[in-house]
Design a protein around this motif. Structure first.
Motif, PDB file in Angstrom:
ATOM      1  N   ALA A 172      46.290  44.567  49.345  1.00  0.00           N
ATOM      2  CA  ALA A 172      44.983  44.054  49.781  1.00  0.00           C
ATOM      3  C   ALA A 172      43.836  44.882  49.199  1.00  0.00           C
ATOM      4  CB  ALA A 172      44.913  44.038  51.308  1.00  0.00           C
TER       5      ALA A 172
ATOM      6  N   ASP B 250      42.987  43.685  45.732  1.00  0.00           N
ATOM      7  CA  ASP B 250      42.766  42.248  45.574  1.00  0.00           C
ATOM      8  C   ASP B 250      41.272  41.972  45.398  1.00  0.00           C
ATOM      9  OD1 ASP B 250      42.550  39.465  45.874  1.00  0.00           O
ATOM     10  OD2 ASP B 250      44.320  39.384  47.171  1.00  0.00           O
TER      11      ASP B 250
ATOM     12  N   LEU C  17      39.159  40.163  47.947  1.00  0.00           N
ATOM     13  CA  LEU C  17      38.851  40.788  49.238  1.00  0.00           C
ATOM     14  C   LEU C  17      37.776  41.875  49.121  1.00  0.00           C
ATOM     15  CD1 LEU C  17      42.492  41.107  50.669  1.00  0.00           C
ATOM     16  CD2 LEU C  17      40.751  39.444  51.332  1.00  0.00           C
TER      17      LEU C  17
ATOM     18  N   LYS D  23      45.973  37.802  53.743  1.00  0.00           N
ATOM     19  CA  LYS D  23      44.744  37.520  52.987  1.00  0.00           C
ATOM     20  C   LYS D  23      43.918  36.425  53.668  1.00  0.00           C
ATOM     21  CE  LYS D  23      43.301  36.415  48.264  1.00  0.00           C
ATOM     22  NZ  LYS D  23      43.757  36.315  46.859  1.00  0.00           N
TER      23      LYS D  23
END
Length: 430
Positions: free
Chosen positions: A199, A202, A205, A425
């Motif tokens: 995460a 990513d 994000l 997510k």
């Protein structure tokens, strides 16, 4: 103070940036550029100093001028609002109890310190909003939930493996509400940790301002140095070589201990005591770092197959096995050995050790046989009440429930079940 990535493919950053980023863009853990030893006079007079004064001297170079001295001392004061007693268990052998904080686990210190650092940084930027994303194998979740509860501008999302934390641990991270959300993952701790790391990297994000409160975050990890200073302060009077044994899962405590030694703290040897998840003991035997999938044990907070902080330890020893061997050992123990140790400790001294502490005790005993004339400390990282299903039948006792635990037992568990990274997510983006 600047911090560099241990993957060596990202810009160096300030303390504030390292805390807020959690992980470097190249997936590396942050590490301080310099470690300046403290003056010898500090160690000569350490027993005359308060815990708060010791902690300030230990941490200040790593924070630099990014938090003013007055505010840093206040953060430390609020972090260290409980005791860390060294309790005699046998001749020359002590338990350093790290469980007297609000969630009765050693991680209270790092979580409280980090939460207050983040709150200080956010104070100067009211529009800033962070999401603290954390994986837990046991006590991290509860400590982070408690440490960050109600902190303005911060949401906390905790991933934990379904059915693989104790009932008390689960309640501590699923019952608080407010800015705390628990995600129950169908998998093991390593799955949770992998999702968290993914995460952070990513691009979709980025707008969430994700940061970590696992020991991969320097503000969670570095304060764990304090324990080793406190142990030395209490046992300096023994005037013997001091051996520290850390029950080791993600290897944050022992890594912080080695940092304390780099600051000049005279520790003779460190022992990384593990359960069946023996990646590091095998590394010391053959020089090959070969992580395996984690195995479930009764010392569940140490069920880590690929410990994140070991790369920091490799950095401290220049990844040289001969340097490791000078003051670092690691041994693995089975659940049966752990249970036998818990029984032996209780029969001999009426001291109640929980499974993680018992693993630390076993490693300490083994090392002290190789180093006669030393005094030893094992870290007792959580209160036995966290593991009543193991402790009570094994020792034939009923544990008294402390006030900190009573406060969560009657509350309703609230968690969201997820099975994949995509579900994590989606949750973060909703």
């Amino acid at each position: 103070m600047k911090y560099y990535s241990l993957n060596h493919n990202a810009p160096n950053v300030s303390f504030q940036e390292a805390v807020i980023n959690g992980l470097a863009p190249d997936r590396g853990l942050y590490f301080p550029e310099n470690i300046a030893p403290l003056p010898e006079t500090f160690f000569e007079n350490i027993e005359t100093l308060s815990n708060e004064a010791i902690a300030f001297e230990a941490i200040k170079q790593f924070v630099g001028d990014e938090i003013p001295e007055k505010e840093l001392k206040q953060i430390i004061s609020e972090t260290l609002c409980f005791d860390f007693p060294a309790v005699k268990v046998e001749e020359d052998l002590y338990s350093l109890e790290l469980f007297h904080g609000p969630t009765m686990a050693f991680k209270d210190v790092g979580a409280r310190f980090m939460a207050r650092c983040l709150a200080y940084f956010n104070r100067n930027n009211p529009d800033l909003h962070n999401t603290v994303l954390v994986a837990t194998s046991g006590d991290t979740g509860g400590a982070v939930a408690s440490g960050f509860l109600g902190v303005k501008g911060v949401d906390v999302v905790i991933l934990y493996p379904s059915g693989k934390v104790s009932d008390v641990q689960e309640r501590q991270l699923t019952t608080l509400g407010q800015n705390i959300t628990a995600l129950e993952v169908d998998g093991v701790f390593d799955d949770c940790q992998d999702m968290v790391k993914r995460a952070f990297l990513d691009e979709d994000l980025k707008s969430q301002n994700l940061t970590s409160a696992n020991s991969i975050n320097i503000a969670r990890w570095l304060p764990q140095m304090f324990y080793i200073f406190f142990a030395y302060k209490q046992l300096k009077r023994e005037n013997k070589p001091l051996i520290i044994s850390c029950p080791s899962g993600n290897f944050g405590n022992i890594c912080a201990g080695i940092m304390a030694k780099r600051l000049g703290l005279p520790i003779a040897r460190f022992v990384a005591s593990t359960n069946a998840n023996d990646t590091v003991p095998r590394f010391l035997e053959n020089g090959a770092y070969d992580p395996k999938p984690s195995k479930a044990t009764i010392s569940n907070a140490m069920d880590v197959g690929n410990p994140s902080n070991f790369i920091r330890i490799q950095e401290l020893y220049h990844n040289d096995l001969t340097e490791f061997e000078k003051d670092f050992s690691s041994y693995a123990f089975t659940d049966d050995e752990t249970k036998a140790a818990m029984k032996r400790i209780y029969q001999n001294s009426k001291y109640v050790a929980e499974p993680h502490g018992a693993v630390g005790y076993l490693g300490l005993k083994k090392e002290m046989k190789l180093n006669p004339g030393s005094v030893g400390v094992f870290l007792e990282t959580a209160h036995p009440i966290k593991f009543p299903e193991t402790v009570e039948p094994l020792l034939g006792i009923t544990l008294e429930i402390p006030a900190q635990i009573k406060s969560v037992l009657g509350k309703e568990k609230k968690s969201i079940q997820i099975n994949s990274y995509d579900e994590l997510k989606d949750f973060l983006n909703h």
